[in-house]
Design a protein around this motif. Structure first.
Motif, PDB file in Angstrom:
ATOM      1  N   GLU A 103      16.774  -1.848  37.469  1.00  0.00           N
ATOM      2  CA  GLU A 103      16.824  -2.469  36.145  1.00  0.00           C
ATOM      3  C   GLU A 103      18.226  -3.001  35.864  1.00  0.00           C
ATOM      4  OE1 GLU A 103      15.483  -3.812  32.516  1.00  0.00           O
ATOM      5  OE2 GLU A 103      14.258  -2.829  34.046  1.00  0.00           O
ATOM      6  N   ARG A 104      19.273  -2.143  36.092  1.00  0.00           N
ATOM      7  CA  ARG A 104      20.667  -2.542  35.888  1.00  0.00           C
ATOM      8  C   ARG A 104      21.543  -1.901  36.958  1.00  0.00           C
ATOM      9  NH1 ARG A 104      23.148  -2.080  29.931  1.00  0.00           N
ATOM     10  NH2 ARG A 104      24.896  -2.935  31.145  1.00  0.00           N
ATOM     11  N   GLU A 105      22.718  -2.501  37.171  1.00  0.00           N
ATOM     12  CA  GLU A 105      23.659  -1.970  38.152  1.00  0.00           C
ATOM     13  C   GLU A 105      25.005  -1.675  37.487  1.00  0.00           C
ATOM     14  OE1 GLU A 105      24.039  -4.763  41.336  1.00  0.00           O
ATOM     15  OE2 GLU A 105      22.084  -4.260  42.200  1.00  0.00           O
ATOM     16  N   PHE A 106      25.658  -0.619  37.991  1.00  0.00           N
ATOM     17  CA  PHE A 106      26.981  -0.230  37.507  1.00  0.00           C
ATOM     18  C   PHE A 106      27.880   0.059  38.711  1.00  0.00           C
ATOM     19  CE2 PHE A 106      23.822   0.903  34.398  1.00  0.00           C
ATOM     20  CZ  PHE A 106      24.365   0.495  33.189  1.00  0.00           C
ATOM     21  N   PHE A 107      29.166   0.047  38.456  1.00  0.00           N
ATOM     22  CA  PHE A 107      30.156   0.337  39.500  1.00  0.00           C
ATOM     23  C   PHE A 107      30.946   1.572  39.102  1.00  0.00           C
ATOM     24  CE2 PHE A 107      34.549   0.055  40.996  1.00  0.00           C
ATOM     25  CZ  PHE A 107      34.383  -0.134  42.366  1.00  0.00           C
ATOM     26  N   ALA A 168      22.641   6.531  27.988  1.00  0.00           N
ATOM     27  CA  ALA A 168      24.095   6.661  27.843  1.00  0.00           C
ATOM     28  C   ALA A 168      24.538   8.067  28.227  1.00  0.00           C
ATOM     29  CB  ALA A 168      24.512   6.339  26.412  1.00  0.00           C
ATOM     30  N   LYS A 169      23.743   9.056  27.857  1.00  0.00           N
ATOM     31  CA  LYS A 169      24.066  10.441  28.201  1.00  0.00           C
ATOM     32  C   LYS A 169      24.030  10.637  29.717  1.00  0.00           C
ATOM     33  CE  LYS A 169      22.712  15.216  27.205  1.00  0.00           C
ATOM     34  NZ  LYS A 169      21.747  16.095  26.472  1.00  0.00           N
ATOM     35  N   GLN A 170      23.015  10.063  30.373  1.00  0.00           N
ATOM     36  CA  GLN A 170      22.914  10.164  31.836  1.00  0.00           C
ATOM     37  C   GLN A 170      24.100   9.492  32.523  1.00  0.00           C
ATOM     38  OE1 GLN A 170      19.206   9.447  34.045  1.00  0.00           O
ATOM     39  NE2 GLN A 170      18.180   9.225  32.062  1.00  0.00           N
ATOM     40  N   LEU A 171      24.492   8.323  32.020  1.00  0.00           N
ATOM     41  CA  LEU A 171      25.604   7.598  32.631  1.00  0.00           C
ATOM     42  C   LEU A 171      26.909   8.380  32.485  1.00  0.00           C
ATOM     43  CD1 LEU A 171      26.763   5.157  34.057  1.00  0.00           C
ATOM     44  CD2 LEU A 171      26.879   3.975  31.843  1.00  0.00           C
ATOM     45  N   ILE A 192      30.744   4.480  44.354  1.00  0.00           N
ATOM     46  CA  ILE A 192      29.299   4.259  44.269  1.00  0.00           C
ATOM     47  C   ILE A 192      29.101   2.833  43.780  1.00  0.00           C
ATOM     48  CG2 ILE A 192      27.118   4.975  43.236  1.00  0.00           C
ATOM     49  CD1 ILE A 192      28.302   7.721  42.760  1.00  0.00           C
ATOM     50  N   ASN A 193      28.573   2.001  44.645  1.00  0.00           N
ATOM     51  CA  ASN A 193      28.385   0.594  44.289  1.00  0.00           C
ATOM     52  C   ASN A 193      27.167   0.028  45.022  1.00  0.00           C
ATOM     53  OD1 ASN A 193      28.775  -1.967  43.255  1.00  0.00           O
ATOM     54  ND2 ASN A 193      30.162  -2.569  44.911  1.00  0.00           N
ATOM     55  N   PRO A 194      26.042  -0.057  44.276  1.00  0.00           N
ATOM     56  CA  PRO A 194      25.943   0.178  42.839  1.00  0.00           C
ATOM     57  C   PRO A 194      25.361   1.553  42.506  1.00  0.00           C
ATOM     58  CG  PRO A 194      24.030  -1.025  43.575  1.00  0.00           C
ATOM     59  CD  PRO A 194      24.870  -0.779  44.811  1.00  0.00           C
ATOM     60  N   GLY A 201      13.902   4.546  34.427  1.00  0.00           N
ATOM     61  CA  GLY A 201      14.886   5.219  33.590  1.00  0.00           C
ATOM     62  C   GLY A 201      15.744   6.272  34.268  1.00  0.00           C
ATOM     63  N   GLN A 202      15.906   6.194  35.597  1.00  0.00           N
ATOM     64  CA  GLN A 202      16.729   7.159  36.320  1.00  0.00           C
ATOM     65  C   GLN A 202      17.989   6.481  36.856  1.00  0.00           C
ATOM     66  OE1 GLN A 202      15.849  10.490  36.573  1.00  0.00           O
ATOM     67  NE2 GLN A 202      14.163   9.908  35.202  1.00  0.00           N
ATOM     68  N   PHE A 203      19.107   7.222  36.850  1.00  0.00           N
ATOM     69  CA  PHE A 203      20.327   6.721  37.487  1.00  0.00           C
ATOM     70  C   PHE A 203      20.349   7.220  38.934  1.00  0.00           C
ATOM     71  CE2 PHE A 203      21.610   5.901  33.176  1.00  0.00           C
ATOM     72  CZ  PHE A 203      22.427   4.780  33.290  1.00  0.00           C
ATOM     73  N   VAL A 204      20.497   6.277  39.859  1.00  0.00           N
ATOM     74  CA  VAL A 204      20.423   6.588  41.291  1.00  0.00           C
ATOM     75  C   VAL A 204      21.620   5.960  42.007  1.00  0.00           C
ATOM     76  CG1 VAL A 204      19.066   6.336  43.416  1.00  0.00           C
ATOM     77  CG2 VAL A 204      17.903   6.659  41.219  1.00  0.00           C
ATOM     78  N   ALA A 205      22.247   6.729  42.888  1.00  0.00           N
ATOM     79  CA  ALA A 205      23.352   6.207  43.708  1.00  0.00           C
ATOM     80  C   ALA A 205      22.751   5.432  44.872  1.00  0.00           C
ATOM     81  CB  ALA A 205      24.218   7.350  44.217  1.00  0.00           C
ATOM     82  N   ALA A 206      22.784   4.105  44.772  1.00  0.00           N
ATOM     83  CA  ALA A 206      22.131   3.269  45.780  1.00  0.00           C
ATOM     84  C   ALA A 206      22.995   3.065  47.019  1.00  0.00           C
ATOM     85  CB  ALA A 206      21.765   1.916  45.179  1.00  0.00           C
ATOM     86  N   ASP A 207      24.297   3.185  46.880  1.00  0.00           N
ATOM     87  CA  ASP A 207      25.199   3.024  48.025  1.00  0.00           C
ATOM     88  C   ASP A 207      26.482   3.781  47.715  1.00  0.00           C
ATOM     89  OD1 ASP A 207      26.307   2.270  50.408  1.00  0.00           O
ATOM     90  OD2 ASP A 207      26.410   0.127  49.968  1.00  0.00           O
ATOM     91  N   CYS A 208      27.199   4.199  48.738  1.00  0.00           N
ATOM     92  CA  CYS A 208      28.465   4.894  48.484  1.00  0.00           C
ATOM     93  C   CYS A 208      29.377   4.801  49.699  1.00  0.00           C
ATOM     94  CB  CYS A 208      28.233   6.357  48.117  1.00  0.00           C
ATOM     95  SG  CYS A 208      27.744   7.400  49.489  1.00  0.00           S
ATOM     96  N   ARG A 209      30.663   4.961  49.425  1.00  0.00           N
ATOM     97  CA  ARG A 209      31.695   4.993  50.467  1.00  0.00           C
ATOM     98  C   ARG A 209      32.664   6.116  50.111  1.00  0.00           C
ATOM     99  NH1 ARG A 209      34.501  -0.568  50.347  1.00  0.00           N
ATOM    100  NH2 ARG A 209      35.435   0.150  52.291  1.00  0.00           N
TER     101      ARG A 209
END
Length: 518
Positions: A103-107, A168-171, A192-194, A201-209
Motif C-alpha cells: 500500500e505504502r513504502e517507507f525508508f 501510526a502506532k505500528q510505524l 530497511i528499504n522499503p 494493514g501490516q508493516f513488513v520489512a521487505a528488504d534490508c542491509r
C-alpha cells in the motif's frame, strides 16, 4: 565492516519483532522451486519474488530481481541468477519470498554518526529506489545509546505521514524496533528499504542491509561471519589464515589482503609488501609502484604489534610464490618499539632461508636497534636484508630495492616450510608452552647454553637443579604471554651462533596450504 546478506538480516529483524515476508534462501534452482511450491499450496501467496543475495544495491537493474507467478517459472530465474557474478563475487544463493501487496513504502536506516559519536535513525515517508535523490525529505532521529530513539522526535516524524492512529502506532514501534535490532548484533548500520505498509494493514520489512562492526564480530559467533573484512573478492585461503592470526592475537593490528598473483606487463616483478601505519603505508606503496613493481599484497602491522604477530605476518607474506623481493615501509613516526618488529622479521627470514632481497624501513622508537638486528641477521642469509630509518624516504629505499632486485638475476621466491632444529620434538628436549607455540630447549646442551638463554630471555628461563634442567621462572599463564620476549631470545641466540634454543610458533592452516614444501 562485515556485511550480512538480506536473508540473514531479515532473521535478525524477525528476532526483534519485525514482520518479514515468508521465504528462505536457495542455493540451487531445485531448492528455489521447492520453496515456490510451498507457497503455491496457499493460493493467496502463489506469486513469488526471486532476489540474488549479493552485497550490492540496484539489484533489479542488473537482473537480480524477478517475479514468478508459477513454480515452473522459478527455475529459469534462479538458474540464471545463480550463474551471475557481482563484481568478483559469484552469486551463491537467491532468496525466494512470497510477493506482498504493498500500500505504502517507507525508508528506515540506523547508523553510527561518527561526528556526533552517537547512533542516529534516518526516516523518510517514501522508500524504494531513488531514496538518495529524496534525501532532503528524510528526518534524522537522534538516539540515546542506551534508551534508543527520542520519543518526541519519533512522534513528530510519524505524525507527518498522514497515517491512521493504529498505523501510526505500528510505524513508531517499528522505528524503536530498528534500534533494538541494530543494538542486538552491534550493527554499524541497518537499513530497511522499503518498510512497507501492506494492503491488509501490516508493516513488513521487505528488504534490508546490515553491516556489523568489525570489533563486534568475535562476540557474535551466531552470525557465522567468516572474515570481518570488506574485500572486493571472495576471501582467499591465505586471507583466511591471516584473519585467524588477527583474531587469535589482539596485540596490535594485522591486516592482510592479496592484490595480485602475477606481475603486470612490463613490471619488474611481484613484491611482498609489509606496511606499518595507514598513511605511511600508502606513501610507501606509491613509491614501490613508481619503481615499476607489482604489489602482491597489502599488509599492515601497527598499533604496537607483538614480535610474534609480525613474525606470522611475514610468514604469510612469504607464502606467496614468485616474489622478487620483500618491501617493508611504514609511517616513519611510529611510537611503537620497532625492535620487536625487527625481531619478528629476522626470525621469519632465517626460518624460511630467505633468498630474495628485503628492504625494511622501521622508523620510530628504537629504530637504530631495529636496523642493527636486521643487519646482523642479513649476515646469516643468502640474500641481502637492509634496514632503514625514518629519515630515509620511501622513494629512496624503493630505488635501492630496485637495485637489489636487479642484482638478483631474476630469482623468484618459492614458498617453503620453515627450517627447524633437529632437537625440536625430541623426547629428551625440554618443552615449555607459550601463546600459540612452544619453547624447545636441547636439554643435552643446557649446561653450555644456560648463561646465554638466561641472559637473552631476561631471566624468563632459569636453571633449577631440582628439576635437572631449564624451567620457566614465571607461572605458566604469565610465562605463556612472554612469547615476544622469547622470540627475541631465539633470534639473539641464533645471531650469537648458539644452538639449542628454539621458539616454535603456530600459524594454523599455513602448513596445510603450503603442503609442507621445503
Amino acid at each position: 565492516m562485515a556485511r550480512l546478506h538480506e536473508y540473514q538480516g531479515k532473521a535478525i529483524l524477525a528476532a526483534n519483532g519485525f514482520k518479514i515476508p515468508r521465504g528462505r534462501p536457495a542455493s540451487s534452482a531445485d531448492e528455489a522451486i521447492a520453496v515456490a511450491k510451498e507457497f503455491a499450496a496457499d493460493k493467496k501467496a502463489a506469486e513469488v519474488v526471486i532476489k540474488i543475495q549479493a552485497w550490492t544495491t540496484g539489484r533489479a537493474g542488473i537482473g537480480g530481481v524477478a517475479f514468478a507467478k508459477k513454480p515452473a517459472d522459478v527455475r529459469g530465474h534462479a538458474a540464471r541468477m545463480l550463474a551471475m557474478k557481482v563484481g568478483q563475487f559469484p552469486v551463491e544463493a537467491v532468496l525466494v519470498e512470497e510477493k506482498i501487496p504493498i500500500e505504502r513504502e517507507f525508508f528506515l536506516s540506523f547508523a553510527i554518526d561518527d561526528a556526533a559519536r552517537a547512533p542516529v535513525i534516518i526516516f523518510a515517508a517514501g522508500g524504494g529506489t531513488g531514496i538518495e535523490e529524496r534525501a532532503a525529505s528524510a528526518r534524522r532521529i537522534p538516539c540515546d545509546v542506551n534508551r534508543g530513539p527520542l520519543d518526541s522526535v519519533v512522534a513528530e516524524a510519524v505524525s507527518s505521514c498522514g497515517l491512521s492512529s493504529p498505523h501510526a502506532k505500528q510505524l513508531a514501534e517499528s522505528i524503536r524496533k530498528l534500534f533494538a535490532a541494530a543494538r542486538s548484533v552491534e550493527a554499524r548500520s541497518l537499513e530497511i528499504n522499503p518498510l512497507v505498509l501492506t494492503k491488509d494493514g501490516q508493516f513488513v520489512a521487505a528488504d534490508c542491509r546490515i553491516t556489523i562492526d568489525d570489533y563486534a564480530v568475535a562476540r557474535h559467533p551466531e552470525l557465522g561471519i567468516e572474515i570481518a573484512r570488506e574485500f572486493d573478492h571472495p576471501p582467499t585461503a591465505l586471507e583466511r589464515v591471516a584473519y585467524a592470526v588477527e583474531q587469535s592475537d589482539h596485540r596490535g593490528t594485522f591486516y592482510f589482503a592479496q592484490l595480485a598473483t602475477a606481475a603486470a606487463k612490463d613490471s619488474k616483478g611481484l613484491v611482498g609488501f609489509h606496511g606499518a601505519g595507514g598513511g605511511g603505508s600508502m606513501m610507501s606503496m606509491d613509491a614501490i609502484v613508481s619503481a615499476e613493481f607489482t604489489i602482491a599484497n597489502f599488509t599492515d602491522t601497527s598499533g604496537n604489534p607483538s614480535a610474534s604477530k609480525v613474525y606470522r605476518a611475514a610468514r604469510i607474506i612469504l607464502a606467496q610464490p614468485d616474489l622478487v623481493g620483500y618491501f617493508g615501509s611504514g609511517s616513519g613516526v611510529a611510537s611503537q618499539e620497532q625492535y620487536w618488529s625487527a625481531y619478528g622479521l629476522a626470525k621469519a627470514f632465517w626460518e624460511l632461508d630467505l633468498d630474495i632481497p628485503a628492504v625494511i624501513r622501521l622508523g620510530g622508537n628504537t629504530e637504530d636497534r631495529a636496523v642493527d638486528i636486521l643487519r646482523r641477521m642479513s649476515e646469516l642469509l643468502r640474500a641481502p636484508v637492509e634496514g632503514y630509518r625514518k629519515t630515509d624516504c620511501p622513494a629512496m629505499i624503493a630505488a635501492r630495492f630496485a637495485e637489489l632486485v636487479a642484482g638478483a638475476d631474476g630469482n623468484k621466491w618459492k614458498p617453503r616450510a620453515p627450517r627447524v632444529p633437529k632437537f625440536v620434538k625430541d623426547p629428551s628436549a625440554t618443552m615449555l608452552l607459550v601463546k600459540s607455540g612452544r619453547v624447545w630447549i636441547d636439554t643435552a646442551k643446557w649446561s653450555q647454553i644456560r648463561r646465554a638463554v638466561e641472559t637473552h630471555s631476561g631471566g624468563l628461563i632459569v636453571d633449577r637443579p631440582a628439576a635437572m634442567g631449564p624451567v620457566a621462572a614465571l607461572a605458566s599463564e604469565e610465562f605463556a604471554n612472554k612469547d615476544s620476549e622469547l622470540l627475541a631470545c631465539d633470534v639473539e641466540c641464533r645471531l650469537a651462533g648458539i644452538e639449542g634454543f628454539y621458539l616454535e610458533l603456530d600459524v594454523p592452516g599455513l602448513e596445510e596450504l603450503l603442503g609442507g614444501a621445503r
